[in-house]
Design an enzyme around this catalytic site. Structure first.
Site, PDB file in Angstrom:
ATOM      1  N   SER A 181      11.354  11.991 -35.716  1.00 21.21           N
ATOM      2  CA  SER A 181      11.949  12.871 -34.710  1.00 21.21           C
ATOM      3  C   SER A 181      11.645  14.361 -34.931  1.00 21.21           C
ATOM      4  CB  SER A 181      13.464  12.660 -34.662  1.00 21.21           C
ATOM      5  OG  SER A 181      14.058  13.145 -35.854  1.00 21.21           O
TER       6      SER A 181
ATOM      7  N   TYR B 197      19.412  22.430 -37.005  1.00 22.08           N
ATOM      8  CA  TYR B 197      19.703  20.978 -36.902  1.00 22.08           C
ATOM      9  C   TYR B 197      18.520  20.088 -37.269  1.00 22.08           C
ATOM     10  CZ  TYR B 197      18.423  21.005 -31.737  1.00 22.08           C
ATOM     11  OH  TYR B 197      17.847  21.110 -30.517  1.00 22.08           O
ATOM     12  N   GLU B 198      18.842  18.824 -37.452  1.00 23.25           N
ATOM     13  CA  GLU B 198      17.912  17.815 -37.991  1.00 23.25           C
ATOM     14  C   GLU B 198      17.301  18.272 -39.317  1.00 23.25           C
ATOM     15  OE1 GLU B 198      16.639  16.054 -33.755  1.00 23.25           O
ATOM     16  OE2 GLU B 198      15.555  15.252 -35.477  1.00 23.25           O
ATOM     17  N   GLY B 199      18.153  18.812 -40.153  1.00 25.61           N
ATOM     18  CA  GLY B 199      17.734  19.312 -41.462  1.00 25.61           C
ATOM     19  C   GLY B 199      17.453  20.791 -41.372  1.00 25.61           C
TER      20      GLY B 199
ATOM     21  N   GLN C 183      13.902  21.446 -45.086  1.00 24.56           N
ATOM     22  CA  GLN C 183      12.493  21.133 -44.774  1.00 24.56           C
ATOM     23  C   GLN C 183      11.592  21.594 -45.921  1.00 24.56           C
ATOM     24  OE1 GLN C 183      12.175  19.251 -42.114  1.00 24.56           O
ATOM     25  NE2 GLN C 183      14.281  19.678 -41.572  1.00 24.56           N
TER      26      GLN C 183
END
Lengths: 272, 383
Positions: free
Chosen positions: B241, B362-364, B369
């Site tokens: 994603s 968001y999403e890490g 990252q």
């Protein structure tokens, strides 16, 4: 079981608001102008597809509905039929023959009628209320007259529909009217009836690969004197853009003088 | 710019562009101001087959790759990141079913998600467990043929709007991350309720809500894979994603650049358009170059993911990191170019800046990252 067919009649028109006319030939200049589906016809397409979806969700009519788009025009008109398919129409037919050229609304309606006759079980014809180039709004009523079926123009809401009848509301200048009519019937629609959808990806892919049959005068069983210019009761003799004259006059002086001069000028022009 | 798209890929872009121009842009300022969830627009996106992209044909999808999802997400983000977030969050919710679900689970849930009839959501984050997923407190306790869920999820995109939720809960707290399991939970299940709606800085038209589980009984057949596989499910989902989060960032940055270029040509100061000043020109040039680099990285990450390559974590993380940092910088610069007008709500760039910020979080978070990238470098070498 009867399969319900909904026929949507559409037309290719110049995709511009600045229509130019060749003053020598009295025809529209179509060269270099992008063509699109007549705006009102996009509502006809959407309504056809919505009625199909509505009928399909009804257990009585499930799996028996088909929406077919037809247009009469040159071969380039195929592009609007493909667009109609991308918007959810099941299949499309192009009516194209040199002999169709120059048709007035009557000859157009007659040609459409002969095409529609070739489909079994059609129950409803939907048209845009008028085209943006011809602007007459006559083809729908003429078509209904030829078939001797009910016609409701300016339909704004289809309240109910089944295999044999429908209840249609329409918008007039000062009132709404609601009719219950027997099918088959024809209706014309404008922007009040829906908001046309954006094409779907599957629709676009289907549209790209679809074979679109072309029916000519022979296939429609029409003789030359009934179609095109020779089958037309009316002919455009002259078409022109009214000349407008712009004149600018600067009014100078003090506020009182300016007001007086302006008042005098408006009076002189019978505006006041 | 030519991106060598196939005819089908170009169709996806064209459809999204039409939705953006006709539906999203006219509504975005009001939706942002009032926090209105754009249900009609999401319905239109579903009707246009955009939710079908990544789902295999046998489940009602169109079986495309992540690259196509990125194209759609980028274009939608050009219009409004709230809409793109809602779109992408449904993907985030159903990717766990795609990557770890059983055949029965796929058959049962994917068709309605592909058609857009239902939205999905991804429930991992909690008040005390964000970047550190191992500290999840939501518990799932086995009870006969069911699991009993208790706990609260926080900041869940599509919360309340989605019908299908992938929920991560600990089935064995002593094992930390390895004790986490993933469950499919349907809206309406007794004991599953929604908490407060969040009032956010940006992406205000997207739904962000708490999910509350009180003795919520979930049939065992709703578990994805097996006990303890939740953390791996989440990580594999993120690998797939993350390029789409990069695509969101590229889209919002592109929109800000377009606003800045257009404005610079019509705004006159000192008797000339501000686009004639080198100070503005260089800013625009930097913005455009950074966006193009971000886009190239996102597209590359998506294509490598689609190639079937297994080790995609590093590249996927890089695309999200670089694109989101670019979006933040570009949207701030766009406001600078618009000056006082850029700071006002009459122009859309201040919204784009508020929206862009979330892509760094968001999403890490971007710090996570960097952890992923560094860990891969150390584990597998720099090649």
């Amino acid at each position: 079981m009867i399969k319900i067919k909904i026929i949507v009649c559409i037309k290719q028109v110049p995709g511009t608001t600045e229509i130019k006319i060749n003053p020598e030939t009295n025809t529209l200049i179509r060269e270099g102008i992008e063509t699109v589906i007549n705006a009102f016809d996009t509502y006809a397409i959407e309504e056809g597809v919505r009625l199909k979806e509505r009928l399909l969700s009804n257990p009585e009519t499930k799996e028996e509905v088909e929406v077919i788009a037809i247009t009469m025009g040159p071969h380039q008109s195929e592009s609007i039929l493909r667009e109609a398919i991308s918007l959810g129409v099941d299949r499309a037919v192009l009516l194209s023959d040199r002999a169709f050229a120059g048709a007035d609304t009557w000859a157009t309606a007659l040609t459409l009628q002969n095409a529609i006759k070739k489909f079994d079980d059609w129950r409803l014809v939907i048209l845009g209320k008028q085209t943006l180039d011809g602007d007459t709004g006559q083809v729908g009523p003429e078509l209904a007259q030829m078939f001797n079926i009910p016609f409701v123009g300016y339909a704004s809401n289809i309240l109910e529909i089944n295999r044999t009848r429908m209840i249609v509301k329409r918008l007039m200048d000062d009132r709404y009217e609601t009719f219950e009519i027997k099918l088959p019937a024809a209706i014309s629609v404008g922007k009040e009836i829906n908001i046309p959808r954006v094409p779907s990806l599957r629709g676009k892919l289907k549209a790209k690969n679809e074979q679109i049959p072309v029916w000519n005068k022979g296939e429609l069983g029409l003789e030359d004197e009934k179609i095109g210019l020779s089958g037309s009761y009316t002919q455009v003799v002259k078409i022109f853009i009214p000349k407008t004259i712009h004149e600018v006059k600067m009014i100078t002086g003090g506020p009182d003088e300016q007001a007086e001069e302006l008042y005098g000028k408006l009076k002189e022009l019978s505006i006041l | 710019m030519h991106y060598f798209l196939t005819e089908e890929q170009q169709m996806i872009v064209d459809i999204c562009r039409q939705i953006v121009n006709e539906r999203i842009i006219p509504a975005r300022a009001e939706n942002d101001e009032k926090g209105i969830f754009p249900a009609d627009i999401i319905k239109e996106i579903g009707q246009s087959d955009l939710f079908r992209l990544f789902i295999p044909e046998k489940y009602g999808g169109m079986g495309t790759g992540i690259f196509e999802v990125c194209l759609a997400t980028e274009e939608l983000s050009r219009g409004d990141l709230s809409v793109a977030t809602t779109y992408a969050a449904s993907g985030l919710g159903f990717i766990p079913i795609l990557v770890m679900g059983s055949e029965e689970q796929k058959q049962k849930y994917l068709p309605a998600l592909a058609s857009g009839e239902k939205l999905a959501a991804f429930g991992l984050t909690e008040s005390e467990a964000g970047s550190d997923a191992s500290s999840i407190r939501t518990r799932a306790v086995k009870d006969g043929d069911s699991y009993i869920l208790n706990g609260t999820k926080q900041w869940i995109t599509n919360g309340g709007e989605a019908e299908i939720y992938t929920i991560f809960a600990s089935t064995n707290p002593s094992r930390g991350a390895r004790g986490i399991s993933a469950f499919i939970v349907e809206k309406g299940t007794p004991g599953f309720e929604f908490g407060k709606k969040e009032n956010k800085l940006g992406i205000r038209a997207s739904a962000t809500r708490e999910l509350i589980f009180i003795d919520c009984r979930i049939p065992s057949e709703n578990m994805l894979s097996s006990e303890g596989m939740g953390f791996i499910t989440a990580m594999r989902t993120f690998d797939q994603s993350r390029p789409a989060v990069g695509a969101q960032a590229v889209g919002v940055a592109q929109a800000a650049l377009e606003e800045a270029v257009n404005y610079s040509k019509i705004r006159h100061q000192f008797g000339q358009p501000i686009s004639s000043f080198q100070a503005i020109q260089h800013m625009l040039a930097d913005m455009a170059t950074q966006i193009e680099a971000a886009r190239a990285l996102v597209y590359h990450a998506a294509k490598v993911t689609d190639s079937g390559e297994k080790n995609i974590s590093k590249l996927s993380a890089m695309s999200k990191l670089f694109a989101s940092d670019t979006a933040m910088k570009v949207t701030i610069d766009a406001i600078q170019i618009l000056g006082g007008y850029g700071y006002m709500k009459e122009y859309p760039v201040e919204k784009m800046m508020r929206d862009a910020k979330i892509t760094q979080i968001y999403e890490g978070t971007n710090q996570i990252q960097k952890n992923i990238i560094a860990l891969e470098l150390i584990k597998r070498g720099a090649l």
